[in-house]
Every structure is written in C-alpha cells, then in structure tokens.
Motif scaffolding. Structure first.
Motif, PDB file in Angstrom:
ATOM      1  N   MET A 144       3.885   5.585  -5.845  1.00 35.23           N
ATOM      2  CA  MET A 144       3.621   5.139  -7.368  1.00 35.23           C
ATOM      3  C   MET A 144       2.761   6.359  -7.933  1.00 35.23           C
ATOM      4  N   LEU A 145       1.601   6.093  -7.160  1.00 32.77           N
ATOM      5  CA  LEU A 145       0.532   7.065  -7.712  1.00 32.77           C
ATOM      6  C   LEU A 145       0.782   8.701  -7.484  1.00 32.77           C
ATOM      7  N   THR A 146       1.594   9.089  -6.498  1.00 29.64           N
ATOM      8  CA  THR A 146       1.538  10.449  -6.011  1.00 29.64           C
ATOM      9  C   THR A 146       3.107  11.191  -6.173  1.00 29.64           C
ATOM     10  N   SER A 147       4.081  10.317  -6.461  1.00 29.46           N
ATOM     11  CA  SER A 147       5.393  10.619  -6.642  1.00 29.46           C
ATOM     12  C   SER A 147       5.944  11.035  -8.050  1.00 29.46           C
ATOM     13  N   ASN A 148       6.642  12.045  -8.407  1.00 28.87           N
ATOM     14  CA  ASN A 148       7.294  11.922  -9.720  1.00 28.87           C
ATOM     15  C   ASN A 148       8.743  11.156  -9.525  1.00 28.87           C
ATOM     16  N   ALA A 149       9.251  11.120 -10.870  1.00 30.48           N
ATOM     17  CA  ALA A 149      10.427  10.112 -10.854  1.00 30.48           C
ATOM     18  C   ALA A 149      11.728  10.541  -9.722  1.00 30.48           C
ATOM     19  N   GLU A 150      11.874  11.796  -9.680  1.00 29.15           N
ATOM     20  CA  GLU A 150      13.236  12.314  -8.648  1.00 29.15           C
ATOM     21  C   GLU A 150      12.452  11.664  -7.131  1.00 29.15           C
ATOM     22  N   GLN A 151      11.376  12.052  -7.009  1.00 29.14           N
ATOM     23  CA  GLN A 151      10.739  11.566  -5.637  1.00 29.14           C
ATOM     24  C   GLN A 151      11.069  10.208  -5.406  1.00 29.14           C
ATOM     25  N   LYS A 152      10.615   9.383  -6.130  1.00 29.30           N
ATOM     26  CA  LYS A 152      10.370   7.925  -6.336  1.00 29.30           C
ATOM     27  C   LYS A 152      12.013   7.461  -5.995  1.00 29.30           C
ATOM     28  N   PHE A 153      12.857   7.932  -6.880  1.00 23.60           N
ATOM     29  CA  PHE A 153      14.207   7.607  -6.805  1.00 23.60           C
ATOM     30  C   PHE A 153      14.825   8.021  -5.438  1.00 23.60           C
ATOM     31  N   ARG A 154      14.713   9.207  -4.812  1.00 21.03           N
ATOM     32  CA  ARG A 154      15.212   9.780  -3.608  1.00 21.03           C
ATOM     33  C   ARG A 154      14.507   8.698  -2.574  1.00 21.03           C
ATOM     34  N   LYS A 155      13.162   8.318  -2.594  1.00 22.64           N
ATOM     35  CA  LYS A 155      12.626   7.578  -1.434  1.00 22.64           C
ATOM     36  C   LYS A 155      13.235   6.097  -1.542  1.00 22.64           C
ATOM     37  N   LEU A 156      13.640   5.590  -2.773  1.00 24.98           N
ATOM     38  CA  LEU A 156      14.223   4.157  -3.042  1.00 24.98           C
ATOM     39  C   LEU A 156      15.460   4.397  -2.316  1.00 24.98           C
ATOM     40  N   LEU A 157      16.193   5.333  -2.537  1.00 26.98           N
ATOM     41  CA  LEU A 157      17.627   5.260  -2.028  1.00 26.98           C
ATOM     42  C   LEU A 157      17.819   5.632  -0.621  1.00 26.98           C
ATOM     43  N   ALA A 158      16.829   6.351  -0.171  1.00 24.61           N
ATOM     44  CA  ALA A 158      16.546   6.431   1.504  1.00 24.61           C
ATOM     45  C   ALA A 158      16.141   5.225   2.089  1.00 24.61           C
ATOM     46  N   MET A 164       0.685  -1.302  -0.064  1.00 25.82           N
ATOM     47  CA  MET A 164       0.096   0.029   0.042  1.00 25.82           C
ATOM     48  C   MET A 164       0.982   1.335  -0.029  1.00 25.82           C
ATOM     49  N   GLU A 165       1.889   1.271   0.736  1.00 30.63           N
ATOM     50  CA  GLU A 165       2.969   2.430   0.827  1.00 30.63           C
ATOM     51  C   GLU A 165       3.376   2.723  -0.598  1.00 30.63           C
TER      52      GLU A 165
END
Length: 191
Positions: free
Chosen positions: A143-157, A137-138
C-alpha cells in the motif's frame, strides 16, 4: 463434513494428536449469518474466532465519511477481529458478511483453555497469528510503495477469483483507490 474442512485447515499448520484434535473440534459450534450482517461492530470485544465454511466476509474501518476495507475472508479461512479477540479489547473496526455465511466459531475462553493445556495448540495459534501478521506487513508495504495499477495487478496475481466473488467497490476500497479508477483498470489492464 464441516469439521473435516476445519481439520484440514488446522492440520495444514500442525499435526495434532487425535485426542487434542477431538478436544479442539468439540469447542466449535455452527453459526449462520445473513448477507450484509454485522458480525462484530467497532467498540465491541470480539468473543469468537471463526472458520468460514461458506460465504464471504470483510473487515472494514470507518474514519469520518471514509470507509476502508482491511481484509476479506472466504470459504476455508479463519476469521474474526483478531486483535480484539486476542487482546480482549474493543474492536476498532467492523466484521460483516458480504454474502450469507455459514461458519464454525469458538469462544475465546475455550481457545485460551486449550492453549494452556496443549503446547501444540498454542503453537498452532502462534503460527497462524505469525502468518497473518506477515500478510499484514506485506500488504502494508504494498500500500505504501505501489501505485494503483501495481496494487491491482498484485491483487489479481495473488487472488484472481476475487473479481467474481467480491463486489468491485469493496475491492477498490481494499486497494485504497476510488471505484472509477478500479473500473478503468479492470477494462485496460491485461494480465
């Protein structure tokens, strides 16, 4: 030693009495897979739950000519096509190894038998499934609310080690971005 890794993972969720742990531990068998081997194919019913002792796996779906990575499993994690396993219905996606993998696996019938016999083992499965659903769910919201850079940053964090563990084309697929965008983010984003 292999069983110690499994025991630590189980005991992180529930503290099983020794006799229940021994019976659970006896149901797992070692299995090995080569690099890029399909463990479970779409259309097959998942017969096992796995515990990854060593290696990296990914689950992915294919729609038309597009492939989408759903999840990665690596050392110390449980694996398998969970919905197919729990429902005993054909899988809608694939589970494959990205590297050679050593795992322990337990058949569906054994897990059901133990859940029926021991409420604490059933609780362990329920809690594990709940945590997995929470993660799904998270990720869905991300995936629905983040842009590419935000998704990338969240993955690396969340999982910085994946950059050295998983080929970048699969990380791009997991994030729902094309490999060129992933490469650009890799060279421009500073954490």
């Amino acid at each position: 030693m292999q069983i110690d890794q499994l025991k630590a993972a189980v005991q992180a969720t529930v503290q099983l009495p020794p006799e229940q742990w021994e019976e659970l531990a006896a149901c797992w068998e070692p299995v090995s897979y080569k690099r890029k081997e399909v463990v479970t194919a779409a259309g097959e019913v998942e017969r096992y739950v796995y515990f990854v002792l060593e290696g990296v796996q990914r689950a992915f779906a294919i729609e038309g000519d597009r492939e989408a990575t759903i999840v990665f499993n690596y050392t110390g994690s449980f694996s398998g096509v969970i919905d197919s396993f729990l429902l005993q219905q054909p899988s809608r996606y694939y589970l494959e190894t990205l590297t050679a993998c050593r795992c322990l696996r337990m058949p569906y019938a054994e897990l059901v038998r133990l859940m029926d016999k021991y409420p604490l083992i059933e609780r362990w499965v329920r809690l594990g499934t709940t945590w997995a659903l929470s993660g799904v769910m998270e990720r869905h919201i991300e995936m629905l609310t983040s842009n590419a850079e935000q998704k990338f940053r969240k993955l690396l964090a969340r999982s910085p080690h994946v950059l050295n563990l998983i080929p970048h084309k699969y990380l791009a697929s997991y994030l729902g971005i094309d490999p060129a965008t992933f490469s650009k983010l890799l060279s421009t984003v500073r954490l």
